[in-house]
Design a protein around this motif. Structure first.
Motif, mmCIF file in Angstrom:
data_model
loop_
_atom_site.group_PDB
_atom_site.id
_atom_site.type_symbol
_atom_site.label_atom_id
_atom_site.label_comp_id
_atom_site.label_asym_id
_atom_site.label_seq_id
_atom_site.Cartn_x
_atom_site.Cartn_y
_atom_site.Cartn_z
ATOM 1 N N ILE A 8 29.851 100.448 39.985
ATOM 2 C CA ILE A 8 29.557 99.267 40.520
ATOM 3 C C ILE A 8 28.791 99.255 41.593
ATOM 4 O O ILE A 8 28.917 100.170 42.447
ATOM 5 C CB ILE A 8 30.619 98.397 40.969
ATOM 6 C CG1 ILE A 8 30.555 96.766 41.296
ATOM 7 C CG2 ILE A 8 31.695 99.088 41.961
ATOM 8 C CD1 ILE A 8 31.724 96.003 41.647
ATOM 9 N N THR A 9 27.719 98.424 41.867
ATOM 10 C CA THR A 9 26.694 98.660 42.819
ATOM 11 C C THR A 9 27.618 98.142 44.277
ATOM 12 O O THR A 9 28.410 97.462 44.108
ATOM 13 C CB THR A 9 25.503 97.752 42.575
ATOM 14 O OG1 THR A 9 25.977 96.345 42.623
ATOM 15 C CG2 THR A 9 24.865 97.539 41.534
ATOM 16 N N GLU A 10 27.027 98.940 45.152
ATOM 17 C CA GLU A 10 27.706 98.560 46.383
ATOM 18 C C GLU A 10 27.276 97.175 46.748
ATOM 19 O O GLU A 10 28.553 96.463 47.491
ATOM 20 C CB GLU A 10 27.089 99.486 47.715
ATOM 21 C CG GLU A 10 27.713 99.419 48.839
ATOM 22 C CD GLU A 10 26.952 100.091 50.100
ATOM 23 O OE1 GLU A 10 27.698 100.402 51.105
ATOM 24 O OE2 GLU A 10 26.143 101.036 49.635
ATOM 25 N N GLN A 11 26.286 96.675 46.569
ATOM 26 C CA GLN A 11 25.936 95.261 46.671
ATOM 27 C C GLN A 11 26.812 94.404 46.196
ATOM 28 O O GLN A 11 27.644 93.470 46.827
ATOM 29 C CB GLN A 11 24.632 94.909 46.191
ATOM 30 C CG GLN A 11 24.304 93.395 46.802
ATOM 31 C CD GLN A 11 22.835 93.019 45.872
ATOM 32 O OE1 GLN A 11 22.824 93.066 44.674
ATOM 33 N NE2 GLN A 11 21.985 92.858 46.738
ATOM 34 N N ALA A 12 27.314 94.562 44.958
ATOM 35 C CA ALA A 12 28.389 93.662 44.244
ATOM 36 C C ALA A 12 29.974 93.809 44.827
ATOM 37 O O ALA A 12 30.596 92.668 45.003
ATOM 38 C CB ALA A 12 28.490 93.999 42.744
ATOM 39 N N GLN A 59 23.814 85.181 50.675
ATOM 40 C CA GLN A 59 22.541 85.749 50.832
ATOM 41 C C GLN A 59 22.299 87.193 51.733
ATOM 42 O O GLN A 59 21.471 87.716 51.355
ATOM 43 C CB GLN A 59 21.615 84.547 51.769
ATOM 44 C CG GLN A 59 21.495 83.211 50.878
ATOM 45 C CD GLN A 59 20.907 83.528 49.522
ATOM 46 O OE1 GLN A 59 19.951 84.228 49.445
ATOM 47 N NE2 GLN A 59 21.156 82.629 48.536
ATOM 48 N N ALA A 60 23.320 87.008 52.780
ATOM 49 C CA ALA A 60 23.019 88.505 53.589
ATOM 50 C C ALA A 60 23.462 89.705 52.646
ATOM 51 O O ALA A 60 22.987 90.669 52.552
ATOM 52 C CB ALA A 60 24.016 88.400 54.691
ATOM 53 N N VAL A 61 24.575 89.600 51.630
ATOM 54 C CA VAL A 61 24.956 90.485 50.927
ATOM 55 C C VAL A 61 23.760 90.872 49.935
ATOM 56 O O VAL A 61 23.371 92.003 49.643
ATOM 57 C CB VAL A 61 26.138 90.157 50.133
ATOM 58 C CG1 VAL A 61 26.634 91.304 48.996
ATOM 59 C CG2 VAL A 61 27.525 90.048 50.907
ATOM 60 N N ARG A 62 23.043 89.899 49.391
ATOM 61 C CA ARG A 62 21.976 90.053 48.313
ATOM 62 C C ARG A 62 20.938 90.918 48.989
ATOM 63 O O ARG A 62 20.067 91.572 48.425
ATOM 64 C CB ARG A 62 21.603 88.718 48.005
ATOM 65 C CG ARG A 62 22.703 88.141 46.844
ATOM 66 C CD ARG A 62 21.899 86.872 46.490
ATOM 67 N NE ARG A 62 22.938 86.199 45.593
ATOM 68 C CZ ARG A 62 22.722 84.972 45.356
ATOM 69 N NH1 ARG A 62 22.058 84.073 45.670
ATOM 70 N NH2 ARG A 62 23.784 84.399 44.512
ATOM 71 N N HIS A 63 20.766 90.664 50.583
ATOM 72 C CA HIS A 63 19.645 91.207 51.148
ATOM 73 C C HIS A 63 19.529 92.706 51.617
ATOM 74 O O HIS A 63 18.730 93.305 51.525
ATOM 75 C CB HIS A 63 19.209 90.158 52.036
ATOM 76 C CG HIS A 63 18.608 88.798 51.570
ATOM 77 N ND1 HIS A 63 18.295 87.770 52.239
ATOM 78 C CD2 HIS A 63 18.353 88.488 50.346
ATOM 79 C CE1 HIS A 63 18.185 86.633 51.560
ATOM 80 N NE2 HIS A 63 18.120 87.297 50.489
ATOM 81 N N GLN A 64 20.977 92.931 52.125
ATOM 82 C CA GLN A 64 21.092 94.126 52.902
ATOM 83 C C GLN A 64 21.022 95.426 52.208
ATOM 84 O O GLN A 64 21.149 96.484 53.023
ATOM 85 C CB GLN A 64 22.032 93.739 54.098
ATOM 86 C CG GLN A 64 23.377 93.831 53.123
ATOM 87 C CD GLN A 64 24.507 93.400 54.517
ATOM 88 O OE1 GLN A 64 24.235 93.544 55.711
ATOM 89 N NE2 GLN A 64 25.726 92.891 54.031
ATOM 90 N N LEU A 65 21.658 95.262 50.868
ATOM 91 C CA LEU A 65 22.288 96.690 50.319
ATOM 92 C C LEU A 65 21.004 97.127 49.436
ATOM 93 O O LEU A 65 21.148 98.303 49.120
ATOM 94 C CB LEU A 65 23.553 96.478 49.607
ATOM 95 C CG LEU A 65 24.624 96.415 50.748
ATOM 96 C CD1 LEU A 65 26.013 96.219 50.143
ATOM 97 C CD2 LEU A 65 24.545 97.547 51.923
ATOM 98 N N ASP A 66 20.295 96.335 48.450
ATOM 99 C CA ASP A 66 19.233 96.633 47.767
ATOM 100 C C ASP A 66 19.435 97.526 46.544
ATOM 101 O O ASP A 66 18.473 98.249 46.180
ATOM 102 C CB ASP A 66 18.201 97.109 48.373
ATOM 103 C CG ASP A 66 17.808 96.204 49.838
ATOM 104 O OD1 ASP A 66 18.042 95.017 49.834
ATOM 105 O OD2 ASP A 66 17.150 96.912 50.690
ATOM 106 N N PRO A 67 20.421 97.902 45.686
ATOM 107 C CA PRO A 67 21.751 97.378 45.904
ATOM 108 C C PRO A 67 22.718 98.256 46.365
ATOM 109 O O PRO A 67 23.893 98.097 46.015
ATOM 110 C CB PRO A 67 21.870 97.181 44.157
ATOM 111 C CG PRO A 67 21.266 98.389 43.593
ATOM 112 C CD PRO A 67 19.931 98.643 44.579
ATOM 113 N N GLY A 68 22.242 99.274 47.130
ATOM 114 C CA GLY A 68 23.259 99.969 47.717
ATOM 115 C C GLY A 68 23.475 101.240 46.836
ATOM 116 O O GLY A 68 23.024 101.737 45.686
#
Length: 245
Positions: free
Chosen positions: A30-34, A7-16
């Motif tokens: 690749i998105t930073e979030q992934a 959940q934290a990864v999904r929420h903090q980068l947005d997708p970065g």
């Protein structure tokens, strides 16, 4: 891996940031979030380590390369990357050994599970902890994180984009096509000077498949399909937004 980490990864980068994946010839990002999700799963395998934050960006003063295809908007050019991470370390263990174990886990996961060209990992210890929990502390959800729903079908896409979406979805290793911050999962742009076609595909990689290999297969498939109904060269870029690696 804990649910809190996911959940934290999904929420903090947005997708970065949009990070270059593979080499300049791969035409893949690749998105930073992934990417952080994959690295976080590697960190969670280290007993007692609690990952607080993790960012991936360009390595300072390192040369970059020109990609073989036009990158997605705001994507970083192919080149060396740097990891910056903060973590809570367990009591009773030597900090240098714990830091080296985490650094090795992050660098190995970046290279082997994803294909990221990470050359360094800068780590910062924020606290010492006696508890057995591993993972990452959850952070508040942001509006941007809530605006990137997955795309599970291709019915809303018509014409060339819809046809290429069907081709991309059929490639082994593609879990589904995705939309980042409301963007279309398949973009097709025809241009006249010089004549040709540009394609961009956003997707999630299924478990058990390497992201770079899946992206190469998708590029080959959509390029071959598009070549049959257009004049001039066809180029394709892939953006991976989720991976189970």
């Amino acid at each position: 891996m804990t649910e809190a980490w996911t959940q934290a990864v999904r929420h903090q980068l947005d997708p970065g940031r949009l990070l270059p994946l593979g080499g300049p010839e791969d035409g893949t990002w690749i998105t930073e979030q992934a990417a952080v999700g994959t690295l976080g799963r590697a960190a969670a395998e280290i007993p007692g380590v609690l990952l607080e934050s993790l960012r991936i960006g360009p390595a300072p003063l390192e040369p970059v390369s020109e990609p073989v295809v036009r990158p997605p908007v705001s994507a970083l050019p192919p080149g060396p990357l740097r990891i910056e991470a903060a973590f809570t370390a367990p009591l009773g263990q030597l900090l240098p050994e714990t830091a080296q174990q985490l650094r090795s886990a992050l660098l190995d996961a970046a290279a082997e599970r994803l294909g990221l060209a990470v050359v360094t990992a800068d780590l910062r210890v924020t606290d010492l902890d006696e508890g057995p929990e591993t993972g990452v502390r959850p952070v508040p959800e942001t509006a941007a994180a809530r605006s990137s729903p997955p795309v599970t079908g291709t019915g809303s896409m018509r014409g060339s984009a819809g046809e290429l979406a069907v081709v991309a979805t059929a490639v082994p290793g593609v879990a589904r096509l995705t939309a980042v911050l409301g963007s279309r999962p398949v973009k097709v742009e025809d241009h006249d000077d010089p004549p040709g076609r540009r394609i961009e595909v956003h997707l999630a990689v299924a478990p058990g498949h390497h992201p770079v290999e899946v992206a190469r297969a998708v590029r080959d498939a959509v390029t071959a399909a598009a070549t049959t109904d257009t004049t001039g060269p066809v180029t394709a870029a892939v953006l991976i937004t989720e991976t189970a690696a």
